[in-house]
Design a protein around this motif. Structure first.
Motif, PDB file in Angstrom:
ATOM      1  N   MET A 119       0.836  -1.242  -0.140  1.00  0.00           N
ATOM      2  CA  MET A 119      -0.042   0.007   0.020  1.00  0.00           C
ATOM      3  C   MET A 119       1.004   1.166   0.040  1.00  0.00           C
ATOM      4  O   MET A 119       1.441   1.532   1.004  1.00  0.00           O
ATOM      5  N   ASP A 120       0.733   1.929  -1.078  1.00  0.00           N
ATOM      6  CA  ASP A 120       1.838   3.070  -1.201  1.00  0.00           C
ATOM      7  C   ASP A 120       1.195   4.224  -0.313  1.00  0.00           C
ATOM      8  O   ASP A 120      -0.296   4.393  -0.504  1.00  0.00           O
ATOM      9  N   ALA A 121       1.922   5.258  -0.014  1.00  0.00           N
ATOM     10  CA  ALA A 121       1.450   6.285   0.956  1.00  0.00           C
ATOM     11  C   ALA A 121       2.066   7.628   0.155  1.00  0.00           C
ATOM     12  O   ALA A 121       3.161   7.632  -0.350  1.00  0.00           O
ATOM     13  N   ARG A 122       1.110   8.816   0.435  1.00  0.00           N
ATOM     14  CA  ARG A 122       1.609   9.985   0.109  1.00  0.00           C
ATOM     15  C   ARG A 122       1.722  10.773   1.450  1.00  0.00           C
ATOM     16  O   ARG A 122       0.840  10.779   2.045  1.00  0.00           O
ATOM     17  N   VAL A 123       2.845  11.705   1.601  1.00  0.00           N
ATOM     18  CA  VAL A 123       3.431  12.462   2.694  1.00  0.00           C
ATOM     19  C   VAL A 123       3.386  13.934   2.511  1.00  0.00           C
ATOM     20  O   VAL A 123       4.236  13.885   1.432  1.00  0.00           O
ATOM     21  N   GLY A 124       2.858  14.493   3.023  1.00  0.00           N
ATOM     22  CA  GLY A 124       2.853  16.129   2.983  1.00  0.00           C
ATOM     23  C   GLY A 124       3.646  16.460   4.259  1.00  0.00           C
ATOM     24  O   GLY A 124       3.137  16.127   5.259  1.00  0.00           O
ATOM     25  N   VAL A 125       4.806  17.650   4.230  1.00  0.00           N
ATOM     26  CA  VAL A 125       5.271  18.059   5.511  1.00  0.00           C
ATOM     27  C   VAL A 125       5.574  19.538   5.397  1.00  0.00           C
ATOM     28  O   VAL A 125       5.992  20.165   4.324  1.00  0.00           O
ATOM     29  N   ASP A 126       4.874  20.175   6.196  1.00  0.00           N
ATOM     30  CA  ASP A 126       4.975  21.791   6.135  1.00  0.00           C
ATOM     31  C   ASP A 126       5.454  22.254   7.437  1.00  0.00           C
ATOM     32  O   ASP A 126       5.053  21.902   8.474  1.00  0.00           O
ATOM     33  N   ILE A 127       6.464  23.148   7.309  1.00  0.00           N
ATOM     34  CA  ILE A 127       6.984  23.711   8.519  1.00  0.00           C
ATOM     35  C   ILE A 127       6.572  25.125   8.611  1.00  0.00           C
ATOM     36  O   ILE A 127       6.740  25.745   7.978  1.00  0.00           O
ATOM     37  N   GLY A 128       6.168  25.190   9.897  1.00  0.00           N
ATOM     38  CA  GLY A 128       5.508  26.431  10.435  1.00  0.00           C
ATOM     39  C   GLY A 128       6.444  26.858  11.602  1.00  0.00           C
ATOM     40  O   GLY A 128       7.473  26.472  12.048  1.00  0.00           O
TER      41      GLY A 128
END
Length: 677
Positions: free
Chosen positions: A1-10
């Motif tokens: 199961m492939d996954a998509r990941v988003g990372v945002d630095i605040g």
């Protein structure tokens, strides 16, 4: 199961969103300003552990970064030199004709990115059509390489006159510097911003050069750490234009990432608003240190080439974001004139607000919400440190209430009122001041603090409806997962529109399309590539222009007439008048190459069967000085189509919504909360 990941630095938190098999999981971890990559790695590890997600399953890793932005704001960039045409050494210093404040004769222009002693001239000259008037003095360029090496510069910006018409001289300068063994990164204006206006073009190139070593260092360090974690996906970066680009492209053109994080938030907001049919919206992203507002028209974020970052106007295509220093961590203080102020200084991630229990002693917006009952003390007060509500009260009393001679509750309400006033002005900037009626828009509120303030602001502006996405606290990270891959190309060709042949325009577009197709093919979009064409036009004699889409691939005389007609219509909409009989002038040709991404299906988690089942608590909450018993709901349990009246508090995993008396909340099929104001 492939996954998509988003990372945002605040400024306060690093947000991580994972999507696998339609299930979305949100995670927050403290940002690490001194080493941003550490926060990213920590967030990825926490997300993997919490979601039982092997990082080897990640097939997409998108990142919204503030590295370039912070470097500009803090002026912490590489030692940079500028090479320019003889006689144009001071373009950066002269800048624009307009003063920062037209009525302040003491107002100073921003300090040039490159100081004068590192700005060098070379003998060469092209005319306005790219014809050579003075050949390039190659021997002088060779000698200059030694001068630059002795000066210890890390990066060089090359911005020669009219290089957007013919880049030969700029490219030859780069070749000669390399041949002489100069160990420095080189940025050419013909690559960074091949458009008219000397100051903007030179500034964008200088900023790009100054940021290139900084961005490359960060991306190389992050890429190595991510690889050590076992993530197979190549790192992707959010561009300021709202499109995803490769890490290599971001390292080569960091000026394209100056609004990376805010752009991701607007993209996420536009996507969620589109799901509920809200095509026209004002977006509001309030985090720990700032509040970013923007506009979505017809489902697409509004873009501009005149956005300012810090003191500098950035000429590259950018989602039009207006930022103010108002966030949950904004510090409240009383100035010398006994006026209550909030921000722009923020408590940030370390030490943070008093209620975070990390050693903070100055009252913030978040602390004010806590004292008025809008936030649950059990979610904020630290179990590890001896922090009580009394410590928050004491901080507000000491810094605000006592100096102003008010009660602690009045001081807390005053803190929120001042913060709201600043944000209301910002919302007016992107709506009312640009000719848009807020009553015709919805307000999409996100960020950890946005849903706390949005219902109040919407009521003040007569915005009828507020949309708080299910992932409001981490929407910027989600925006990375719904954004297309996109690259922008442009070149200025200042010509009378009547003298531009369809064949010449087709040729220019074809060159951009070939370059974009090759780049998108490398990223897996060989068959699905989409090309969006546009031209900047103006009436002859005007100083600025409007961008008009070219919506047909069959460019002939009729199509050219159609473009002209749509320019007149756009001018009428923008300025209230048009002059169809006036001759037009072509200024810039643009093309966006886009690789469409299929956004993930965001399946809501299982919920309770009724509103009453989602009731978690009741407590006293203060609204404009009026204490009211308020129902508190667990957002994760609110069923679809649930409706409830204010006053109400809706507590989510990463954000809290305040529904005021007289307002009404409703949950849609996607788990978003809509507040009718």
């Amino acid at each position: 199961m492939d996954a998509r990941v988003g990372v945002d630095i605040g400024g306060t938190f690093t947000d991580v969103v994972t999507v696998r098999d339609g299930e979305i999981r949100a995670n927050k971890t403290a940002s690490t300003p001194d080493a941003p990559e550490d926060g990213v790695v920590d967030g990825l590890q926490r997300a993997a552990n919490r979601a039982d997600l092997p990082l080897s399953d990640v097939d997409f890793l998108g990142h919204g970064t503030t590295v370039a932005t912070n470097a500009v704001l803090e002026r912490e960039w590489a030692e940079t030199a500028l090479v320019t045409t003889e006689g144009f050494r001071d373009a950066l210093e002269i800048g624009r004709q307009a003063r920062p404040d037209i009525y302040d004769f003491r107002a100073e222009k921003p300090e040039p990115v490159v100081p004068r002693d590192r700005r060098y001239e070379v003998s060469e000259r092209l005319d306005e059509r790219g014809r050579v008037e003075t050949p390039l003095d190659e021997d002088a360029v060779g000698e200059l390489a030694g001068t630059l090496a002795d000066a210890g510069v890390e990066s060089v910006a090359v911005a020669l006159l009219f290089s957007f018409e013919d880049a030969t001289h700029e490219r030859r300068v780069a070749e000669l510097l390399d041949a002489e063994g100069l160990d420095a990164a080189v940025s050419l204006s013909s690559d960074v911003l091949p458009e008219i206006r000397e100051y903007e073009r030179t500034l964008a190139t200088a900023l790009n050069a100054a940021l290139k070593p900084v961005m490359r260092g960060y991306l190389d360090a992050l890429d190595a750490e991510v690889a050590d974690l076992g993530v197979p996906a190549g790192l992707k970066i959010m561009g300021s234009n709202g499109g995803i680009i490769t890490a290599d492209a971001a390292g080569e053109r960091p000026v394209d990432t100056l609004l990376s994080g805010p752009a991701a938030g607007v993209q996420g907001a536009a996507h969620v608003a589109g799901l509920v049919g809200m095509d026209d919206a004002v977006t509001m992203d309030m985090g720990g240190t700032s509040c970013d507002v923007s506009l979505v028209r017809g489902g697409d974020p509004v873009t501009s080439t005149e956005v300012e970052v810090g003191d500098y106007p950035v000429g590259v295509p950018t989602i039009d974001v207006h930022t103010i220093g108002a966030g949950g961590g904004s510090v409240a203080w009383v100035d010398a004139g006994d006026a209550l102020r909030v921000g722009p200084r923020s408590a940030g991630a370390d030490p943070g607000p008093v209620c975070y229990g990390r050693g903070g002693t100055e009252p913030t917006v978040t602390d004010a919400h806590l004292l008025l009952g809008r936030l649950n003390p059990e979610n904020f007060l630290s179990d590890d440190l001896d922090v009580e509500v009394s410590a928050v009260r004491e901080a507000v009393e000491r810094s605000v209430a006592d100096p102003l001679g008010t009660s602690v509750e009045e001081a807390a309400q005053g803190i929120l009122d001042v913060a709201n006033a600043s944000m209301e002005r910002a919302l007016r900037v992107v709506s009312v001041e640009r000719g848009h009626d807020p009553r015709e828009f919805g307000l999409v509120a996100f960020g950890g603090a946005g849903p706390l303030h949005a219902p109040t602001l919407a009521a003040e502006l007569d915005v009828p409806r507020v949309l708080i996405p299910r992932t409001a606290g981490v929407l910027s990270a989600l925006g990375l997962l719904v954004s297309d891959v996109a690259y922008d190309y442009s070149t200025s060709r200042v010509r009378p529109w009547a003298g531009v042949s369809p064949a010449d325009l087709r040729e220019e577009f074809a060159e951009f399309e070939a370059e974009g197709r090759e780049r998108l093919a490398d990223e897996g979009f060989a068959e699905a590539a989409v090309f969006e064409r546009a031209v900047d036009l103006r009436y002859r004699g005007q100083s600025f222009e409007l961008t008009v889409p070219v919506e047909t691939e069959r460019l002939d005389a009729d199509a050219m007439d159609d473009v002209a007609a749509r320019f007149h219509e756009a001018h009428e909409r923008r300025y209230g008048h048009a002059s169809p009989d006036e001759p037009l002038e072509l200024v810039t040709i643009r093309l966006r190459a886009r690789g469409p991404v299929e956004p993930p299906t965001l399946e809501p988690s299982a919920r309770a069967s009724s509103v009453d089942d989602a009731l978690a608590d009741e407590r006293t909450v203060v609204y404009d000085g009026d204490p009211r018993e308020t129902r508190v709901y667990d957002r994760s349990l609110l069923p679809a189509e649930a409706e409830f009246d204010g006053p109400a508090i809706v507590e989510g995993e990463e954000s809290t919504i305040v529904v005021h008396p007289g307002q009404r909340g409703r949950v849609d099929e996607y788990g978003n909360v809509l507040v009718e104001t």
